[in-house]
Scaffold this motif. Sequence first.
Motif, PDB file in Angstrom:
ATOM      1  N   TRP A  27      11.699 -12.920 -58.580  1.00 53.39           N
ATOM      2  CA  TRP A  27      12.225 -11.526 -59.035  1.00 53.39           C
ATOM      3  C   TRP A  27      11.744 -11.363 -60.529  1.00 53.39           C
ATOM      4  CZ3 TRP A  27      13.972  -8.496 -55.282  1.00 53.39           C
ATOM      5  CH2 TRP A  27      14.546  -9.125 -54.312  1.00 53.39           C
ATOM      6  N   SER A  28      11.410 -12.173 -61.294  1.00 52.68           N
ATOM      7  CA  SER A  28      11.289 -11.943 -62.741  1.00 52.68           C
ATOM      8  C   SER A  28       9.791 -11.107 -62.903  1.00 52.68           C
ATOM      9  CB  SER A  28      10.925 -13.341 -63.472  1.00 52.68           C
ATOM     10  OG  SER A  28      10.057 -13.796 -63.103  1.00 52.68           O
ATOM     11  N   PHE A  29       9.057 -11.188 -61.937  1.00 57.78           N
ATOM     12  CA  PHE A  29       7.771 -10.424 -61.789  1.00 57.78           C
ATOM     13  C   PHE A  29       7.926  -8.793 -61.645  1.00 57.78           C
ATOM     14  CE2 PHE A  29       6.059 -14.620 -60.921  1.00 57.78           C
ATOM     15  CZ  PHE A  29       4.997 -14.518 -61.567  1.00 57.78           C
ATOM     16  N   PHE A  30       9.249  -8.281 -61.471  1.00 57.72           N
ATOM     17  CA  PHE A  30       9.047  -6.906 -60.923  1.00 57.72           C
ATOM     18  C   PHE A  30      10.271  -6.480 -61.779  1.00 57.72           C
ATOM     19  CE2 PHE A  30       7.977  -9.391 -57.316  1.00 57.72           C
ATOM     20  CZ  PHE A  30       7.011  -8.959 -56.840  1.00 57.72           C
ATOM     21  N   THR A  31      10.162  -4.925 -61.970  1.00 57.02           N
ATOM     22  CA  THR A  31      11.282  -4.269 -62.720  1.00 57.02           C
ATOM     23  C   THR A  31      12.426  -4.015 -61.751  1.00 57.02           C
ATOM     24  OG1 THR A  31      10.586  -2.097 -61.794  1.00 57.02           O
ATOM     25  CG2 THR A  31       9.374  -3.197 -63.688  1.00 57.02           C
ATOM     26  N   SER A  32      13.497  -3.672 -62.399  1.00 58.57           N
ATOM     27  CA  SER A  32      14.811  -3.566 -61.690  1.00 58.57           C
ATOM     28  C   SER A  32      14.312  -2.509 -60.614  1.00 58.57           C
ATOM     29  CB  SER A  32      15.945  -3.090 -62.442  1.00 58.57           C
ATOM     30  OG  SER A  32      15.406  -1.791 -63.258  1.00 58.57           O
ATOM     31  N   MET A  91       5.611 -11.335 -54.573  1.00 59.95           N
ATOM     32  CA  MET A  91       6.229 -10.528 -53.774  1.00 59.95           C
ATOM     33  C   MET A  91       6.422 -11.014 -52.022  1.00 59.95           C
ATOM     34  SD  MET A  91       4.749  -6.717 -52.658  1.00 59.95           S
ATOM     35  CE  MET A  91       3.768  -7.318 -51.286  1.00 59.95           C
ATOM     36  N   VAL A  92       5.239 -11.885 -51.818  1.00 55.23           N
ATOM     37  CA  VAL A  92       5.321 -12.544 -50.822  1.00 55.23           C
ATOM     38  C   VAL A  92       6.533 -13.476 -50.727  1.00 55.23           C
ATOM     39  CG1 VAL A  92       4.122 -13.857 -49.101  1.00 55.23           C
ATOM     40  CG2 VAL A  92       2.932 -12.140 -50.094  1.00 55.23           C
ATOM     41  N   ARG A  93       6.906 -14.316 -51.859  1.00 48.22           N
ATOM     42  CA  ARG A  93       7.757 -15.209 -51.832  1.00 48.22           C
ATOM     43  C   ARG A  93       9.170 -14.507 -51.706  1.00 48.22           C
ATOM     44  NH1 ARG A  93       7.523 -17.494 -57.259  1.00 48.22           N
ATOM     45  NH2 ARG A  93       9.402 -18.583 -56.832  1.00 48.22           N
ATOM     46  N   VAL A  94       9.360 -13.437 -52.255  1.00 50.47           N
ATOM     47  CA  VAL A  94      10.646 -12.530 -52.055  1.00 50.47           C
ATOM     48  C   VAL A  94      10.988 -12.227 -50.638  1.00 50.47           C
ATOM     49  CG1 VAL A  94      11.853 -10.315 -52.756  1.00 50.47           C
ATOM     50  CG2 VAL A  94      10.497 -11.701 -54.487  1.00 50.47           C
ATOM     51  N   ARG A  97      13.707  -1.803 -54.491  1.00 52.83           N
ATOM     52  CA  ARG A  97      12.835  -1.739 -53.717  1.00 52.83           C
ATOM     53  C   ARG A  97      12.252  -2.548 -52.669  1.00 52.83           C
ATOM     54  NH1 ARG A  97      10.717   0.235 -49.730  1.00 52.83           N
ATOM     55  NH2 ARG A  97       9.036   1.475 -49.279  1.00 52.83           N
ATOM     56  N   LEU A  98      12.387  -3.861 -52.961  1.00 51.56           N
ATOM     57  CA  LEU A  98      12.041  -5.055 -52.176  1.00 51.56           C
ATOM     58  C   LEU A  98      13.426  -5.554 -51.558  1.00 51.56           C
ATOM     59  CD1 LEU A  98       9.776  -7.220 -54.902  1.00 51.56           C
ATOM     60  CD2 LEU A  98       9.158  -6.301 -52.563  1.00 51.56           C
ATOM     61  N   ALA A  99      14.523  -5.449 -52.083  1.00 48.11           N
ATOM     62  CA  ALA A  99      15.733  -5.761 -51.451  1.00 48.11           C
ATOM     63  C   ALA A  99      15.918  -4.809 -50.370  1.00 48.11           C
ATOM     64  CB  ALA A  99      16.768  -5.788 -52.402  1.00 48.11           C
ATOM     65  N   GLU A 100      15.573  -3.431 -50.442  1.00 45.57           N
ATOM     66  CA  GLU A 100      15.760  -2.573 -49.643  1.00 45.57           C
ATOM     67  C   GLU A 100      14.749  -2.918 -48.234  1.00 45.57           C
ATOM     68  OE1 GLU A 100      15.055   2.349 -48.897  1.00 45.57           O
ATOM     69  OE2 GLU A 100      14.522   1.577 -50.481  1.00 45.57           O
TER      70      GLU A 100
END
Length: 426
Positions: free
Chosen positions: A17-22, A171-174, A27-30
């Motif tokens: 998650w550290s690669f992404f802004t809040s 992103m794929v890992r998330v 957006r990924l959680a959604e």
Amino acid sequence: MPRNLQYLDERGDGKPWSFFTSEEQARLAEMNQKIAGARSIHEVMDRFFQTARELGATDRAGLAFVEEDARRVTARYARANYEPLLLREGYSEDLHGSSLEHVLQRGRPRVISDLELYLEHHPFSRSTELVVREGVRSSLTCPLTVDDRVVGFLFQSSRKRYAYGERDVAMVRVIAERLSQAVEKAWRIAQLESLNRAYTEMLGFVSHELKNPVASLVTDARLLTGGYLGELQPKQKDKLERMISKAEYLLGLVRQYLDLERIESGSLEPNRVTIRDVRAAVVEPAIDIVLPQVEEKRMTIERELPDAPPEVEGDAGLIKIVLVNLLSNAVKYGREGGRIRMSVREENEALRFTVWNEGPGFPESARGRLFRRFSRLNTPELMRQKGTGVGLYNARKIVLLHGGHINARSEEGSWAEFSFTLPRRA
């Protein structure tokens, strides 16, 4: 290992998650939530493609499934923001000897930064050739794993070289676990639907092919028993009548399977009209059909019908199928020499049809299995009679199509009763 081809550790440092802004994390959680609720492969992948485009340099997304005990891979989704697509849904190749075999064995994401260069070193890779001709220049391939088993591959492609790195793998890992489970679920649903379509098509084909020859056999045999080609000896006539009885039984099965094919294929739609006299249009014709079997078992049919002709909106032909089925079962499973009672009565805004018969009935514990497809009750008395478990299933489906309800009750060892209600107005 040359930088053009990399197998990346998807486990990383445990902080994808550290690669992404809040905002991107939200957006990924959604997307994870929406993926979990998706009902089809295309719905899952459309959501992924949209997010991958927003968060990265993805121009193309693809999905392939591992099939035939990990011997073959088949593309089940392909979408891009350009045309034309050369590697399309349905493309299939053997895994052995392919570049995907290494992804399968390693179980880690693979990045190819320059596909033209990769193709020079792997000139026999047909899939690479096709995407390079589309203009794709780099790719990220991720194995989709469920219970430590690779079930497929997720592809992201870009028309730019060196488009993918650790952030894209993060992103794929998330989303990988949720995506893998959703994709496998959707794939299994698609497989079941495909098998069901194949079964329905085969059912319809076989039934149609059997119907006319069997009906012709019955007609020819009846001509013979009627003396059309001369008088028959008693033994000859008796033998022919036995043949007719068996052929009519087979013809009844064919009709049931044809009804089932229409139901399963979704082509059975009631032609609702106002039936002014249910007794004349439905009840008496249904009784006439089963009357020969009733007389053969020396049974009697009692009628309990309203004085005024009952009226209902529905498809007379389909309602008759339901009644014939219930009456046939009453004859088949009823006690020889026993009674059958056919009743119709008005209940508020509905019409209730009831078929009651003396006989072994069924245990209360078995009632829940009555209207399932191909389900038969395994009590000794009932298993002695031939049956398919199709008729009651068809009857239930037809009643539901009319907005009605069907039910059954019994006193084991004494009687059984099947009834259904239809709304008077659709």
